[in-house]
Every structure is written in structure tokens, then in C-alpha cells.
Write a protein that holds these residues in place. Structure first.
Motif, short mmCIF file in Angstrom:
data_model
loop_
_atom_site.label_atom_id
_atom_site.label_comp_id
_atom_site.label_asym_id
_atom_site.label_seq_id
_atom_site.Cartn_x
_atom_site.Cartn_y
_atom_site.Cartn_z
N VAL A 113 -23.83 -6.54 -6.81
CA VAL A 113 -23.31 -5.30 -6.28
C VAL A 113 -22.22 -5.40 -5.71
CG1 VAL A 113 -24.51 -4.97 -4.24
CG2 VAL A 113 -24.04 -2.91 -5.31
N THR A 114 -21.93 -6.69 -4.89
CA THR A 114 -20.67 -6.98 -4.61
C THR A 114 -19.40 -6.45 -5.15
OG1 THR A 114 -21.79 -8.49 -3.20
CG2 THR A 114 -19.23 -8.75 -3.08
N PHE A 115 -19.43 -7.00 -6.49
CA PHE A 115 -18.47 -6.88 -7.48
C PHE A 115 -17.84 -5.40 -7.66
CE2 PHE A 115 -20.48 -10.62 -8.59
CZ PHE A 115 -19.45 -11.54 -8.03
N LEU A 116 -18.89 -4.43 -7.71
CA LEU A 116 -18.48 -3.04 -7.87
C LEU A 116 -18.31 -2.31 -6.85
CD1 LEU A 116 -21.26 -1.71 -10.42
CD2 LEU A 116 -19.00 -1.93 -10.81
N ILE A 117 -18.44 -2.72 -5.35
CA ILE A 117 -17.95 -1.81 -4.24
C ILE A 117 -16.67 -1.59 -3.91
CG2 ILE A 117 -18.17 -1.76 -1.88
CD1 ILE A 117 -20.82 -3.15 -2.05
N PRO A 118 -15.81 -2.62 -4.27
CA PRO A 118 -14.40 -2.46 -4.10
C PRO A 118 -13.65 -1.49 -5.25
CG PRO A 118 -14.85 -4.73 -3.93
CD PRO A 118 -16.03 -4.20 -4.60
N VAL A 119 -14.50 -1.39 -6.40
CA VAL A 119 -13.88 -0.61 -7.27
C VAL A 119 -13.99 0.70 -7.01
CG1 VAL A 119 -14.44 0.30 -9.81
CG2 VAL A 119 -14.57 -2.26 -9.23
N PHE A 120 -15.29 1.07 -6.47
CA PHE A 120 -15.47 2.45 -5.92
C PHE A 120 -14.41 3.00 -4.70
CE2 PHE A 120 -19.44 2.35 -8.49
CZ PHE A 120 -19.35 3.40 -9.16
#
Length: 300
Positions: free
Chosen positions: A243-250
Motif C-alpha cells: 500500500v506504500t506505493f499507492l499512498i503518494p499517488v492519492f
């Protein structure tokens, strides 16, 4: 991963990505310490009845000292540091720096627990930290009005997250996650009680700031913790940690759409370098397992 779990996975990333937006809105009115204190207090109130209903109150009581202490490392102090940082740097940049948690986690586990990283994971650590240096190089100004202290605050927060992870692995293994999650928020609340009181703003905060800090406590902390531990149980820790990879996208999307923050190619490029480094350091990408099969060409 089933479609339902995948939807919960995306929701978790969306909630944690929104935490930087809510902290920015709340910290402008309350200040960093009071924002962090209110956030963990709200989360504690929401999680307490769920803990009691789950029957894990005794586990919290039996290990209260260590669980309350880890709350300061894993919530109280980092939340205050991030709330301070978002007053000076963009929420997107803050989220990208937050993605370095697994890098510091690997270093702390190596130094404290003796978990030496392999060749590819060591390369991932080096690559990830190179991305951080490149991303922060032109922002590390400590002159009045500079953002160097904000960047350092983010990195200090991620280091505390990493220390808390190793502390949990060493001293809190086997304790029900619900007890750890709720107790850590109570520990953070107790630790921030006096700082919140001392730093309470003289002027009444607007309703929008109250709404932001309540949303951060209920959605981005209490609900996010419940989703996080449910995903660990259903899909396993390795998949959940991606999930670490998606957090900055949001976080970047929220900042651009709602706060008008600029998205620069340099920030995106450095963020990509950091995430590739994190993927290597955590074993999400493991080149050692790749096998290229050579097949000699056949003549026509």
C-alpha cells in the motif's frame, strides 16, 4: 486478492493519502502539536468500544506499558512532525518522503535485530536514499522561510516509524493487533496531552479545522487501522505493505485537485526512484528470482 479485498486495499491507500490533506487543514488553525493530539484522541475514542467488543482488553492491560510507549513512536510524535511539515512543504512531497518508511525500517532492523539485507535489498536501500537526496536537495534550506526543517521532520517521523516497527517485532509479537492499535493511540494521546494543552490556539478554530482533525482521527487513523489489520489477516503482510506505493499517488492527486499544489516532473521522477528502491528493499521486486531462459535461435 479478491475484488473485495482489492477495493479495501485501494480504500486504505486513499485514506492514508488523505491524512496529509486533513493535517494541513487542521494544523493551520490548531498548530502541529494540538493537531496530532486531537487526531490520536479521536482515534482512541473510536477504537475503544471496538477493542472491548473484540474481547482483547486483557491483552492491552497485560502489556500496557510497552504498548503505550510504542504509541508515542508510531503515532504521537510522527503525527506532530508531519503536521509541522505540511505547513511548509506540499502534501504530495510529504507523502513521498513518508514512503521511505520501509527503507529506514530495513536499516533499523539491520542495526537492531541483525536482519542483514541481501545484495538486491542493499541496492534498493541505496537507490531509495539517492531518490530522497535528489528530491530534497534544492529544498534543504535552513534559512528563514526555507523548507529544510520540514524535510528533516518528515525523515525523523519515518525513522520513528521504523524504530517502532522493530520494537513491536521484538517486544509485542503475539499480542492481538486490535490491542496494539488501540493501546498505541491511547499512549500517543497521553503523551501529547500536555503539549496539546500548552500549544492550544488562543483564537477559536473554525469548523473546517475541526472537521479536518475529526476526519483524520476517524477515517485516516481508526478506520485505516481496522482496514490495515484486516488486510494483513486476509491477504498477508507482504501484500498489505505494498500500500506504500499507492499512498503518494492519492496524496499528490488530493493536493493538486483541492489545494492547487504543483506536480513537477522532478518530484514525480524522484518519487519513482524512491518507490523502486522501496520495492527492492522490501523484496516486492526480487531480481534474484527472475530467470531468463536462453533459447538458441533456430534456422529457417
Amino acid at each position: 486478492m479478491s475484488p473485495k479485498l482489492a477495493a479495501e486495499f485501494v480504500l486504505l491507500a486513499a485514506l492514508w493519502g488523505a491524512s496529509f490533506l486533513f493535517m494541513r487543514q487542521a494544523a493551520v488553525a490548531f498548530g502541529p502539536l494540538a493537531t496530532a493530539g486531537l487526531r490520536v484522541a479521536v482515534a482512541s475514542v473510536v477504537l475503544l468500544p471496538i477493542l472491548i467488543a473484540s474481547g482483547h482488553w486483557r491483552a492491552l492491560r497485560d502489556h500496557a506499558g510497552r504498548i503505550l510507549f510504542v504509541g508515542l513512536l508510531n503515532a504521537g510524535i510522527p503525527f506532530g512532525l508531519f503536521a509541522y511539515a505540511v505547513l511548509s512543504i506540499s502534501t504530495g512531497l510529504t507523502a513521498i518522503l513518508n514512503a521511505t518508511v520501509p527503507l529506514f525500517g530495513a536499516l533499523v532492523a539491520w542495526a537492531w535485530l541483525g536482519e542483514r539485507p541481501g545484495r538486491w535489498r542493499a541496492l534498493g536501500l541505496a537507490l531509495g536514499f539517492l531518490g530522497v537526496v535528489l528530491l530534497s536537495w534544492n529544498k534543504a534550506s535552513f534559512t528563514p522561510g526555507g523548507t529544510g526543517w520540514a524535510v528533516l521532520a518528515c525523515l525523523a517521523a519515518t525513522t520513528l516509524y521504523a524504530i517502532a516497527a522493530s520494537y513491536t517485532k521484538r517486544y509485542l509479537m503475539g499480542i492481538p493487533p486490535m490491542a496494539t492499535a488501540t493501546g498505541s493511540q491511547f499512549g500517543a494521546t497521553l503523551g501529547l496531552l500536555l503539549p496539546t494543552w500548552w500549544s492550544w490556539p488562543a483564537q477559536p478554530a473554525p469548523w473546517s479545522a475541526w472537521a479536518a482533525v475529526i476526519a483524520a482521527g476517524v477515517l485516516c487513523t481508526a478506520l485505516a487501522y481496522l482496514l490495515y489489520f484486516r488486510l494483513i489477516e486476509a491477504a498477508g503482510p507482504a501484500k498489505t505493505l505494498t500500500v506504500t506505493f499507492l499512498i503518494p499517488v492519492f496524496a499528490i492527486a488530493y493536493g493538486a485537485l483541492l489545494l492547487g499544489e504543483a506536480i513537477t516532473p522532478w518530484m514525480v521522477g524522484c518519487g519513482a526512484v524512491i518507490l523502486v528502491g522501496v520495492a527492492l528493499a522490501t523484496g516486492v521486486i526480487d531480481p534474484a528470482r527472475l530467470r531468463l531462459r536462453y533459447r538458441p535461435a533456430t534456422r529457417p
